[in-house]
Design an enzyme around this catalytic site. Structure first.
Site, PDB file in Angstrom:
ATOM      1  N   ASP A  66      30.343  35.124  55.602  1.00 10.87           N
ATOM      2  CA  ASP A  66      29.651  36.086  54.739  1.00 10.87           C
ATOM      3  C   ASP A  66      28.153  36.089  55.001  1.00 10.87           C
ATOM      4  O   ASP A  66      27.647  35.272  55.763  1.00 10.87           O
ATOM      5  CB  ASP A  66      29.966  35.796  53.257  1.00 10.87           C
ATOM      6  CG  ASP A  66      29.843  34.307  52.911  1.00 10.87           C
ATOM      7  OD1 ASP A  66      29.278  33.549  53.719  1.00 10.87           O
ATOM      8  OD2 ASP A  66      30.315  33.911  51.837  1.00 10.87           O
ATOM      9  N   ASP A 135      33.789  29.713  40.287  1.00  7.51           N
ATOM     10  CA  ASP A 135      34.674  30.740  39.723  1.00  7.51           C
ATOM     11  C   ASP A 135      35.872  31.016  40.634  1.00  7.51           C
ATOM     12  O   ASP A 135      36.575  32.003  40.472  1.00  7.51           O
ATOM     13  CB  ASP A 135      33.898  32.036  39.456  1.00  7.51           C
ATOM     14  CG  ASP A 135      33.276  32.630  40.720  1.00  7.51           C
ATOM     15  OD1 ASP A 135      33.473  32.055  41.823  1.00  7.51           O
ATOM     16  OD2 ASP A 135      32.604  33.667  40.613  1.00  7.51           O
ATOM     17  N   HIS A 137      35.792  31.681  43.862  1.00 14.32           N
ATOM     18  CA  HIS A 137      35.603  32.570  45.012  1.00 14.32           C
ATOM     19  C   HIS A 137      35.666  31.793  46.320  1.00 14.32           C
ATOM     20  O   HIS A 137      35.268  30.635  46.383  1.00 14.32           O
ATOM     21  CB  HIS A 137      34.323  33.417  44.895  1.00 14.32           C
ATOM     22  CG  HIS A 137      33.021  32.693  45.123  1.00 14.32           C
ATOM     23  ND1 HIS A 137      32.055  32.583  44.155  1.00 14.32           N
ATOM     24  CD2 HIS A 137      32.497  32.088  46.211  1.00 14.32           C
ATOM     25  CE1 HIS A 137      31.002  31.935  44.643  1.00 14.32           C
ATOM     26  NE2 HIS A 137      31.253  31.622  45.887  1.00 14.32           N
ATOM     27  N   GLU A 142      34.641  37.532  45.049  1.00 17.04           N
ATOM     28  CA  GLU A 142      34.502  37.192  43.637  1.00 17.04           C
ATOM     29  C   GLU A 142      35.786  37.527  42.877  1.00 17.04           C
ATOM     30  O   GLU A 142      36.642  38.261  43.383  1.00 17.04           O
ATOM     31  CB  GLU A 142      33.323  37.980  43.041  1.00 17.04           C
ATOM     32  CG  GLU A 142      31.970  37.645  43.650  1.00 17.04           C
ATOM     33  CD  GLU A 142      31.399  36.300  43.186  1.00 17.04           C
ATOM     34  OE1 GLU A 142      32.180  35.399  42.842  1.00 17.04           O
ATOM     35  OE2 GLU A 142      30.163  36.169  43.177  1.00 17.04           O
TER      36      GLU A 142
HETATM   37  C1  GLP Z   1      28.712  30.291  48.286  1.00 15.74           C
HETATM   38  C2  GLP Z   1      29.310  30.760  49.632  1.00 15.74           C
HETATM   39  C3  GLP Z   1      30.715  30.260  49.799  1.00 15.74           C
HETATM   40  C4  GLP Z   1      30.728  28.818  49.370  1.00 15.74           C
HETATM   41  C5  GLP Z   1      30.571  28.722  47.881  1.00 15.74           C
HETATM   42  C6  GLP Z   1      30.418  27.294  47.367  1.00 15.74           C
HETATM   43  O1  GLP Z   1      28.271  31.281  47.477  1.00 15.74           O
HETATM   44  N1  GLP Z   1      29.281  32.155  49.888  1.00 15.74           N
HETATM   45  O2  GLP Z   1      31.139  30.420  51.147  1.00 15.74           O
HETATM   46  O3  GLP Z   1      31.962  28.242  49.685  1.00 15.74           O
HETATM   47  O4  GLP Z   1      29.575  29.581  47.419  1.00 15.74           O
HETATM   48  O5  GLP Z   1      29.182  26.761  47.708  1.00 15.74           O
HETATM   49  P1  GLP Z   1      28.860  25.222  47.663  1.00 15.74           P
HETATM   50  O6  GLP Z   1      29.616  24.597  48.778  1.00 15.74           O
HETATM   51  O7  GLP Z   1      27.392  25.119  47.865  1.00 15.74           O
HETATM   52  O8  GLP Z   1      29.281  24.717  46.340  1.00 15.74           O
END
Ligand code: GLP
Length: 260
Positions: A66, A135, A137, A142
């Site tokens: 992304d 959440d 995702h 989302e």
């Molecule tokens: C972000 C990214 C995701 C990631 C998630 C968790 O927003 N777009 O690819 O897996 O949120 O992030 P983190 O590993 O920092 O908790």
């Protein structure tokens, strides 16, 4: 779905082992790269193996999950820059072989379609690293995302923007409102999905994704429909798992010949 509960440092080694085994077997493998803090220890481990054990990314291809829409090209939190900094530059990966959706494209829809074509032309993703949001995702799909979605523009939830504000001086207003993300249908085409989650803040999401109903409300739950998923969690992230004891027993008695 294989669920492995282990200390965070061990999880990073397991994920790196899977990537190393793939690259040694198939030097031109296609890797799916995630941002966020969850995969950082894996990238550290890969950098170490590149330096000390000659693990080569010279022929590998990489596709990011992304990207934020509209962050200036040189912005340090632009995912393309994050991946260049945290992984590619540290493992000698030629920049041209690592791609992400173009969040600065004038025609964002065309950029999403082009990205889908690039992944397909590369032969699809062999191993996709994933994190999970609080959440549920995955990538930036989302809650409410179609389980069949393809790469497209999404609006970030307030929760995700708050979670990610830590990368933007703690200021949620600096976190972009839109992103481009591989769809759940896109991610599901990768041949092996490796999801990493650590910390108590992820416990509910991990429970819902692994053990809850398959539902767009917890987008990561679509992984239950994939034939080859490895979920790597520490004790805290596993603390709400109903079958935690079973996962622990299974891993403790896993045959040594069986990789991830
Ligand atoms: C972000 C990214 C995701 C990631 C998630 C968790 O927003 N777009 O690819 O897996 O949120 O992030 P983190 O590993 O920092 O908790």
């Amino acid at each position: 779905m294989e669920v492995i509960i282990a200390p965070a440092a061990e999880l990073a080694v397991l994920a790196a082992d899977a990537i190393e085994a793939l690259l040694r077997r198939k030097p031109d493998a296609v890797l799916g790269l995630a941002t966020g803090s969850s995969p950082l220890a894996v990238y550290d481990e890969l950098a170490r193996r590149h330096e000390q054990a000659g693990l080569s990314f010279a022929r590998a291809r990489g596709f990011m999950l992304d990207e934020y829409v509209g962050l200036p090209a040189e912005h340090p939190e632009r995912y393309r820059n994050v991946i260049a900094r945290e992984v590619a530059s540290r493992v000698g990966w030629p920049a041209a072989q690592v791609q992400g959706p173009d969040g600065l494209a004038e025609d964002l829809e065309a950029a999403c379609a082009a990205y889908e074509r690039s992944i397909a032309e590369a032969g699809g993703v062999d191993l996709q690293l994933l994190g999970v949001g609080t959440d549920g995702h995955v990538a930036f799909n989302e809650p409410g995302s179609s389980l069949a979605s393809r790469t497209r523009i999404k609006t970030l939830t307030r929760q995700t923007r708050e979670d990610n504000a830590r990368f933007f001086d703690g200021d949620v207003e600096q976190v972009p409102r839109h992103c481009l993300t591989q769809g759940l249908g896109t991610i599901m085409e990768a041949r092996h999905l490796v999801l990493l989650a650590t910390g108590r803040g992820k416990a509910e999401a991990v429970h819902r994704v692994v053990e809850g109903a398959v539902s767009a409300m917890w987008p990561g739950s679509v992984l239950q429909l994939h034939p080859h998923v490895t979920v790597l969690v520490d004790d805290a992230a596993a603390s709400r798992l109903q079958l935690a004891d079973y996962y622990r027993q299974t891993y403790a008695s896993k045959p040594t010949w069986q990789g991830l």
